[in-house]
Motif scaffolding. Sequence first.
Motif, PDB file in Angstrom:
ATOM      1  N   PRO A  88       0.857  -1.323   0.178  1.00  7.48           N
ATOM      2  CA  PRO A  88       0.068   0.103  -0.145  1.00  7.48           C
ATOM      3  C   PRO A  88       0.929   1.230   0.051  1.00  7.48           C
ATOM      4  O   PRO A  88       2.057   1.371   0.556  1.00  7.48           O
ATOM      5  CB  PRO A  88      -0.943  -0.026   1.470  1.00  7.48           C
ATOM      6  N   PRO A  89       0.398   2.315  -0.586  1.00  5.18           N
ATOM      7  CA  PRO A  89       1.222   3.688  -0.518  1.00  5.18           C
ATOM      8  C   PRO A  89       1.561   3.952   0.686  1.00  5.18           C
ATOM      9  O   PRO A  89       0.768   3.892   1.832  1.00  5.18           O
ATOM     10  CB  PRO A  89       0.160   4.660  -1.320  1.00  5.18           C
ATOM     11  N   THR A  90       2.644   4.655   0.931  1.00  2.00           N
ATOM     12  CA  THR A  90       3.026   5.323   2.073  1.00  2.00           C
ATOM     13  C   THR A  90       2.234   6.610   2.576  1.00  2.00           C
ATOM     14  O   THR A  90       1.513   7.018   1.456  1.00  2.00           O
ATOM     15  CB  THR A  90       4.441   5.672   2.170  1.00  2.00           C
ATOM     16  N   PHE A  91       2.317   7.207   3.747  1.00  2.00           N
ATOM     17  CA  PHE A  91       1.480   8.415   3.848  1.00  2.00           C
ATOM     18  C   PHE A  91       1.967   9.389   2.817  1.00  2.00           C
ATOM     19  O   PHE A  91       1.385  10.510   2.328  1.00  2.00           O
ATOM     20  CB  PHE A  91       1.339   8.549   5.246  1.00  2.00           C
ATOM     21  N   VAL A  95       0.175  11.866   0.386  1.00  2.00           N
ATOM     22  CA  VAL A  95       0.170  13.327   0.320  1.00  2.00           C
ATOM     23  C   VAL A  95       0.412  13.823  -1.013  1.00  2.00           C
ATOM     24  O   VAL A  95      -0.209  14.812  -1.413  1.00  2.00           O
ATOM     25  CB  VAL A  95       1.177  13.885   1.357  1.00  2.00           C
ATOM     26  N   ALA A  96       1.735  13.083  -1.617  1.00  2.00           N
ATOM     27  CA  ALA A  96       2.017  13.776  -2.936  1.00  2.00           C
ATOM     28  C   ALA A  96       0.920  13.578  -3.959  1.00  2.00           C
ATOM     29  O   ALA A  96       0.840  14.495  -4.879  1.00  2.00           O
ATOM     30  CB  ALA A  96       3.211  12.981  -3.419  1.00  2.00           C
ATOM     31  N   ALA A  97       0.170  12.455  -3.594  1.00  2.00           N
ATOM     32  CA  ALA A  97      -1.053  12.232  -4.789  1.00  2.00           C
ATOM     33  C   ALA A  97      -2.030  13.183  -4.538  1.00  2.00           C
ATOM     34  O   ALA A  97      -2.566  13.688  -5.658  1.00  2.00           O
ATOM     35  CB  ALA A  97      -1.604  10.745  -4.721  1.00  2.00           C
ATOM     36  N   THR A 196      -3.976  11.858   8.717  1.00  2.00           N
ATOM     37  CA  THR A 196      -4.286  10.185   8.412  1.00  2.00           C
ATOM     38  C   THR A 196      -4.643  10.174   6.895  1.00  2.00           C
ATOM     39  O   THR A 196      -4.915  11.334   6.342  1.00  2.00           O
ATOM     40  CB  THR A 196      -5.378   9.832   9.404  1.00  2.00           C
ATOM     41  N   GLN A 197      -4.820   8.969   6.256  1.00  2.49           N
ATOM     42  CA  GLN A 197      -5.494   8.893   5.043  1.00  2.49           C
ATOM     43  C   GLN A 197      -6.816   9.550   4.865  1.00  2.49           C
ATOM     44  O   GLN A 197      -7.231  10.155   4.113  1.00  2.49           O
ATOM     45  CB  GLN A 197      -5.605   7.470   4.610  1.00  2.49           C
ATOM     46  N   ALA A 198      -7.631   9.175   5.944  1.00  2.33           N
ATOM     47  CA  ALA A 198      -9.226   9.774   5.991  1.00  2.33           C
ATOM     48  C   ALA A 198      -8.987  11.386   5.895  1.00  2.33           C
ATOM     49  O   ALA A 198      -9.880  12.131   5.286  1.00  2.33           O
ATOM     50  CB  ALA A 198      -9.722   9.534   7.301  1.00  2.33           C
TER      51      ALA A 198
END
Length: 213
Positions: A88-91, A95-97, A196-198
Amino acid sequence: MKNDITIIPEDGYCRIDEEIFFDKKAFNAIDFHFHALQWHNGKGHIEAIDTTEPNLELNGIEDYSYKGYIPLAIERAAEVKIAQTPPPPTFEELVAAKRAEIWGAGDAILATVKENFTQAEIESWSKQEQGAKDIQAGDTNTEAAQFVAAIAQGRGIDVSVLVTKILMNVESYGVHSAAVIGEQQRLDDLIKIATTQADLEAIVWTFIPGNNA
């Protein structure tokens, strides 16, 4: 029990129902000592490496586990699938995405403003703006002012008319770009404090051209 299985060790090929795997280490000719194995809806056959030997027919549940070939293939396929599944992608990557998504949304809106203009005209916008302001201020001898005058002559319209058009366009684009850039920066500030991802998923583009009143 799986319905459709094909194993070809020489190619490192294994198909289990709708999934296909390529891995010569997992599906090797030592553990799978045959040319090919086919299984379809409860029956199948094994093709020997020696092509002069007849196929070994497999029938029913009792042959499904013949020499453990099919269970081993299913086990190896699961291992290959896990190994080939990207992490899975890192945090930081999330963020970059998200930042690319937000910046891209704003850039796309501003790009639509430029769709009806040539690159040469776009590159002259700052000079046109300066020339229009010079003429409005009564200074008609500057290079920029002369540039605007030449455009007006080429278009066959009065210089004052073109000056008005240019300054109206400058004001309109300024308001438009300020709204877009403001939205980009507002959302980028939220990205910077997200933990967080959320948090990142909750950050969405809201500015719509024409609906910013």
